[in-house]
Design a protein around this motif. Structure first.
Motif, PDB file in Angstrom:
ATOM      1  N   ILE A  76       0.736  -0.989   0.024  1.00  0.00           N
ATOM      2  CA  ILE A  76       0.222  -0.061  -0.192  1.00  0.00           C
ATOM      3  C   ILE A  76       0.626   1.455  -0.014  1.00  0.00           C
ATOM      4  O   ILE A  76       0.809   2.223  -0.508  1.00  0.00           O
ATOM      5  N   LEU A  77       1.705   1.274   1.205  1.00  0.00           N
ATOM      6  CA  LEU A  77       2.414   2.107   0.579  1.00  0.00           C
ATOM      7  C   LEU A  77       3.734   2.927  -0.331  1.00  0.00           C
ATOM      8  O   LEU A  77       3.590   3.485  -0.692  1.00  0.00           O
ATOM      9  N   ASP A  78       4.700   1.156  -1.261  1.00  0.00           N
ATOM     10  CA  ASP A  78       4.450   1.413  -1.947  1.00  0.00           C
ATOM     11  C   ASP A  78       3.905   1.997  -3.590  1.00  0.00           C
ATOM     12  O   ASP A  78       4.090   3.224  -4.115  1.00  0.00           O
ATOM     13  N   THR A  81      -9.964  -1.394  -0.321  1.00  0.00           N
ATOM     14  CA  THR A  81      -9.099  -0.787  -0.457  1.00  0.00           C
ATOM     15  C   THR A  81      -8.568  -0.681  -1.768  1.00  0.00           C
ATOM     16  O   THR A  81      -8.080  -0.075  -2.359  1.00  0.00           O
ATOM     17  N   ALA A  82      -8.782  -2.354  -2.128  1.00  0.00           N
ATOM     18  CA  ALA A  82      -8.013  -2.851  -3.683  1.00  0.00           C
ATOM     19  C   ALA A  82      -9.238  -2.067  -4.200  1.00  0.00           C
ATOM     20  O   ALA A  82      -7.765  -1.071  -5.420  1.00  0.00           O
ATOM     21  N   ALA A  83     -10.533  -1.673  -4.559  1.00  0.00           N
ATOM     22  CA  ALA A  83     -11.075  -0.911  -5.540  1.00  0.00           C
ATOM     23  C   ALA A  83     -11.026   1.224  -5.337  1.00  0.00           C
ATOM     24  O   ALA A  83     -10.888   0.881  -5.921  1.00  0.00           O
ATOM     25  N   ILE A  84     -10.521   0.806  -3.836  1.00  0.00           N
ATOM     26  CA  ILE A  84      -9.846   2.580  -4.232  1.00  0.00           C
ATOM     27  C   ILE A  84      -8.669   2.934  -5.223  1.00  0.00           C
ATOM     28  O   ILE A  84      -8.845   3.555  -5.905  1.00  0.00           O
ATOM     29  N   PHE A  85      -7.651   1.719  -5.265  1.00  0.00           N
ATOM     30  CA  PHE A  85      -6.563   1.505  -5.933  1.00  0.00           C
ATOM     31  C   PHE A  85      -6.943   1.762  -7.184  1.00  0.00           C
ATOM     32  O   PHE A  85      -6.233   2.377  -8.582  1.00  0.00           O
ATOM     33  N   ASP A  86      -8.422   0.919  -7.396  1.00  0.00           N
ATOM     34  CA  ASP A  86      -9.160   0.947  -8.738  1.00  0.00           C
ATOM     35  C   ASP A  86      -9.125   2.292  -9.392  1.00  0.00           C
ATOM     36  O   ASP A  86      -9.165   3.052 -10.229  1.00  0.00           O
ATOM     37  N   ILE A  87     -10.297   2.928  -8.418  1.00  0.00           N
ATOM     38  CA  ILE A  87     -10.938   3.738  -8.635  1.00  0.00           C
ATOM     39  C   ILE A  87      -9.647   5.564  -8.945  1.00  0.00           C
ATOM     40  O   ILE A  87     -10.018   6.114  -9.592  1.00  0.00           O
ATOM     41  N   LEU A  88      -8.259   5.474  -8.339  1.00  0.00           N
ATOM     42  CA  LEU A  88      -7.732   6.320  -8.284  1.00  0.00           C
ATOM     43  C   LEU A  88      -6.992   6.460  -9.521  1.00  0.00           C
ATOM     44  O   LEU A  88      -6.813   6.958 -10.624  1.00  0.00           O
ATOM     45  N   PRO A  93      -6.912   5.064   2.214  1.00  0.00           N
ATOM     46  CA  PRO A  93      -6.626   3.687   2.623  1.00  0.00           C
ATOM     47  C   PRO A  93      -7.066   2.704   3.633  1.00  0.00           C
ATOM     48  O   PRO A  93      -7.484   1.645   2.846  1.00  0.00           O
ATOM     49  N   ALA A  94      -5.836   2.423   4.465  1.00  0.00           N
ATOM     50  CA  ALA A  94      -6.266   1.946   5.646  1.00  0.00           C
ATOM     51  C   ALA A  94      -6.278   2.860   6.583  1.00  0.00           C
ATOM     52  O   ALA A  94      -5.442   3.696   6.937  1.00  0.00           O
ATOM     53  N   VAL A  95      -7.310   2.740   7.421  1.00  0.00           N
ATOM     54  CA  VAL A  95      -7.440   3.558   8.633  1.00  0.00           C
ATOM     55  C   VAL A  95      -6.745   2.456  10.290  1.00  0.00           C
ATOM     56  O   VAL A  95      -5.924   2.993  10.668  1.00  0.00           O
TER      57      VAL A  95
END
Ligand SMILES: [Zn+2]
Length: 390
Positions: free
Chosen positions: A30-32, A81-88, A111-113
């Protein structure tokens, strides 16, 4: 016309963030993603978890309407969380809808609280606190950070993204792929103005998701939880709970991830173009409710031989998933949870043992420890101390 845009015409495969391919991704990934692949999107560290992992906020868009979304406050609920990166990925593209949305909306993503929970694939944080029951006492840094961020941004809409038990079925007797709720903000469950706005956006999302998984959506239980974030944020702005459910054969929940992608973009469209304001609330009321009313595995027609006599029963089994940190994989442990006539019980997976020989332990509430053989003695299925070995 943009207002009539068919969100389902977006080619998801173009925007799928392929670096996330399973549920048990780690914090480093996630950080990468945030610091490398998505470094074109401004991000900031809004605080640190109990174990000092950074909690990140990404901001994209320059519109007047502010929308805040957060995922994985429960560390073992990674689908959105995975979907957020698709949306971005979609929002970073030159698609005309993406550009329009960024003109109209300012989108804030956490993405990750709960990165410590993400790393250990546990619901709770490193203090063993359920962050979503910590709104009032604020003993966890994660709860403090989410609350502060909300107060600083003052969003016009908020999205609380979770995964629910994969055993929910709706009143139409289908497994639930996705559930929604406009959480109540008081114990009387009053339909406040904020709630009605959230309900209307949910109707738009539900309508779209129904096209992909007909009759497999539901409304999450309408109960007030005074310690939860959504229930409290609803007092300040329209707040929407999305719960990723389960679809048969989608064990890594990549189909549900895609549903999140479409549903959330639909919500952005509804909010950006204000289309939700025309929605009739009756459409929210008729979304079916849900309850835990299915099992993971049903083995029908088991022939049981005991010294007191022979009989035939259906056996129902549920598994619990335990996380193996070294491999970052999930291991299922099956337990017998139901016995008798289970014909009407919905199951993720079914085996008909009518023509098989049942051999092994037969005891409710115990780990599965038996095998099913065919008439020539060949073992077709076997569980050893809960683990399915064939
Ligand atoms: Zn949750």
């Amino acid at each position: 016309m943009l207002e009539k845009e068919n969100i389902l015409e977006i080619d998801y495969s173009k925007f799928h963030c392929s670096k996330i391919s399973h549920q048990t991704f780690d914090c480093t990934l996630i950080l990468d993603l945030i610091t490398q692949d998505f470094k074109h999107i401004p991000s900031e560290i809004i605080g640190e978890s109990f174990l000092n992992r950074p909690i990140q906020l990404l901001k994209i868009g320059k519109g007047d309407i502010k929308v805040l979304l957060w995922s994985q406050m429960h560390g073992d609920e990674p689908t959105a969380t995975a979907a957020i990166f698709d949306i971005l990925t979609f929002l970073s593209s030159d698609q005309s809808l993406a550009l329009d949305l960024l003109q109209r909306l300012s989108l804030y993503f956490i993405p990750a609280v709960n990165p410590d929970g993400l790393e250990s694939f546990t619901r709770r944080n490193a203090q063993q606190i359920d962050v979503n029951r910590d709104f009032l006492s604020l003993q966890s840094p994660e709860a403090n950070i989410l609350k502060n961020t909300f107060e600083v941004i003052k969003p016009d809409f908020a999205f609380n993204l979770h995964d629910q038990s994969n055993l929910y079925t709706n009143t139409l007797n289908n497994l639930v792929g996705m559930a929604f709720l406009a959480p109540p903000s008081d114990s009387k469950l009053n339909i406040t103005w904020n709630r009605t706005q959230a309900m209307k956006v949910i109707v738009e999302m539900n309508h779209l998701v129904q096209k992909l998984i007909p009759l497999q959506t539901a409304k999450f239980k309408d109960e007030f939880e005074p310690r939860a974030f959504g229930d409290n944020f609803q007092k300040a702005c329209p707040t929407i709970l999305i719960e990723s459910g389960f679809l048969p054969h989608d064990h890594e929940k990549q189909e549900i991830r895609k549903l999140n992608f479409y549903a959330i973009i639909k919500a952005f469209h509804a909010i950006g173009f204000q289309t939700y304001q025309e929605i009739d609330l009756l459409n929210y009321a008729i979304i079916p409710s849900q309850s835990i009313n299915s099992i993971h595995l049903k083995i029908s027609n088991c022939h049981i031989k005991t010294k007191n006599g022979n009989f035939k029963v259906d056996i129902g089994l549920n598994y619990t998933s335990s996380f193996k940190p070294k491999e970052r994989s999930l291991e299922k442990q099956f337990k017998i949870v139901e016995l008798g006539d289970l014909k009407d019980l919905i199951a993720h997976q079914k085996i008909d043992a009518e023509d098989y020989v049942f051999e092994g332990d037969f005891e409710i509430e115990r780990l599965a420890n038996f095998k099913l053989k065919n008439e020539s003695g060949e073992i077709l299925h076997e569980w050893k101390l809960g683990t399915q070995i064939r």
